[in-house]
Scaffold this motif. Structure first.
Motif, PDB file in Angstrom:
ATOM      1  N   SER A 160     -13.053  -6.773  24.070  1.00 29.74           N
ATOM      2  CA  SER A 160     -14.363  -7.310  23.727  1.00 29.74           C
ATOM      3  C   SER A 160     -14.504  -7.286  22.215  1.00 29.74           C
ATOM      4  N   ALA A 161     -15.598  -7.854  21.721  1.00 28.71           N
ATOM      5  CA  ALA A 161     -15.852  -7.858  20.280  1.00 28.71           C
ATOM      6  C   ALA A 161     -15.998  -6.447  19.730  1.00 28.71           C
ATOM      7  N   THR A 162     -16.326  -5.483  20.600  1.00 28.34           N
ATOM      8  CA  THR A 162     -16.432  -4.086  20.174  1.00 28.34           C
ATOM      9  C   THR A 162     -15.133  -3.609  19.548  1.00 28.34           C
ATOM     10  N   TYR A 163     -14.008  -4.180  20.000  1.00 25.57           N
ATOM     11  CA  TYR A 163     -12.691  -3.803  19.490  1.00 25.57           C
ATOM     12  C   TYR A 163     -12.081  -4.909  18.620  1.00 25.57           C
ATOM     13  N   GLY A 164     -12.886  -5.897  18.243  1.00 25.03           N
ATOM     14  CA  GLY A 164     -12.362  -6.981  17.419  1.00 25.03           C
ATOM     15  C   GLY A 164     -11.558  -8.001  18.189  1.00 25.03           C
ATOM     16  N   ASN A 166     -11.302 -11.101  21.429  1.00 23.43           N
ATOM     17  CA  ASN A 166     -11.959 -12.032  22.334  1.00 23.43           C
ATOM     18  C   ASN A 166     -11.904 -11.498  23.761  1.00 23.43           C
ATOM     19  N   LEU A 211     -10.420 -11.761  17.421  1.00 22.25           N
ATOM     20  CA  LEU A 211     -11.473 -12.676  17.025  1.00 22.25           C
ATOM     21  C   LEU A 211     -11.054 -13.436  15.766  1.00 22.25           C
ATOM     22  N   THR A 213     -13.099 -14.781  13.690  1.00 21.30           N
ATOM     23  CA  THR A 213     -14.038 -14.329  12.659  1.00 21.30           C
ATOM     24  C   THR A 213     -14.548 -12.949  13.043  1.00 21.30           C
ATOM     25  N   GLN A 214     -14.186 -11.953  12.270  1.00 23.55           N
ATOM     26  CA  GLN A 214     -14.604 -10.587  12.538  1.00 23.55           C
ATOM     27  C   GLN A 214     -15.972 -10.330  11.897  1.00 23.55           C
ATOM     28  N   ALA A 215     -16.602  -9.243  12.332  1.00 23.79           N
ATOM     29  CA  ALA A 215     -17.846  -8.819  11.691  1.00 23.79           C
ATOM     30  C   ALA A 215     -17.576  -8.567  10.209  1.00 23.79           C
ATOM     31  N   TYR A 236      -8.060  -1.794  14.880  1.00 21.93           N
ATOM     32  CA  TYR A 236      -9.366  -2.354  14.581  1.00 21.93           C
ATOM     33  C   TYR A 236     -10.035  -1.486  13.525  1.00 21.93           C
TER      34      TYR A 236
END
Length: 259
Positions: A160-164, A166, A211, A213-215, A236
């Motif tokens: 998930s995005a929690t771990y960078g 998709n 992802l 694009t990362q945070a 990550y």
């Protein structure tokens, strides 16, 4: 067959056995070492008034969970001191006091040099999955890791995005003979791994790509890639500098990728 031929065959079989054992131990040995030493970016400067105890904190949802058992077995085999906590309901809460302390001379003391979360998010699943750690405990862990530059490994994560990452495009048992490939960064981290990384029969996991694009301030660095550009192992980095190694597959103590 001549005596020399028998000898040569014995040497050949011995070399093959050694090569299999070398590949079996390489990934896990490297991962344990990485937790204490790896920095893909410039490490945060530790204060002169800090001390970090040489012990690993291992977290799992059940004492019999194969993921937790595999990490305990590996750390014992490598001679790495650790403390295992099973995060079932009623466990002793993980607080600032259990993670760090201040010594009599004013030195800040981290009680662990690394954290291993044997199953990502430490879930308890019935009709839905809920983490067995409270939000306060997760926050405490991350704050401790940031303060002391302690790294964390998350095994068997749900991408998930929690771990960078998709969302997974595939999930389930890996195909027989599945192999991972070291990336350029993975080759730097695991320089003694040669060739493909075998994933044993019976391994379950996910195929998920980083992802695009990362945070802001975050990054994901693949170390071992799978099919379709997926990341089997990667680092990550959170926006606050905390680094987590993630694995998108499960494991037990007898599988090739962890023995």
């Amino acid at each position: 067959m001549s005596t020399n031929a028998h000898s040569m065959n014995g040497i050949y079989r011995g070399e093959m056995r050694f090569e299999v054992l070398r590949k079996r131990t390489a990934i896990l040995t490297a991962v344990v070492a990485v937790l204490a030493m790896l920095s893909l970016t410039a490490p945060l400067s530790a204060s002169a008034a800090q001390r970090i105890d040489m012990k690993v904190l291992v977290l799992g949802t059940s004492a019999t969970d194969p993921n937790l058992v595999s990490w305990q077995t590996a750390l014992q085999r490598e001679g790495v001191p650790f403390e295992a906590i099973v995060t079932t309901p009623g466990h002793t809460p993980i607080t600032a006091a259990t993670l760090s302390d201040t010594m009599a001379n004013g030195t800040q003391e981290a009680k662990y040099q690394a954290v291993i979360v044997s199953v990502g998010d430490l879930p308890e699943c019935t009709s839905t999955c809920v983490s067995t750690l409270s939000p306060t405990e997760w926050t405490g862990l991350e704050e401790d890791e940031q303060t002391f530059n302690v790294r964390q490994l998350n095994g068997d994560i749900f991408p998930s995005a929690t771990y960078g990452l998709n969302a997974a495009t595939k999930s389930g048992e890996f195909a027989k003979g599945a192999q991972g490939t070291l990336t350029a960064e993975g080759d730097k981290v695991f320089p003694y791994l040669k060739g493909p990384v075998p994933m044993d029969t019976g391994t379950y996991g996910y195929e998920a790509t980083p992802l695009a694009t990362q945070a802001t301030g975050a990054s994901f660095t693949p170390l071992v890639s799978g099919t379709g550009g997926s990341a089997l192992v990667g680092i990550y980095a959170h926006p606050n500098g905390v680094q987590e190694m993630v694995e998108t597959f499960n494991q037990n103590a007898n599988q090739l990728q962890v023995e």
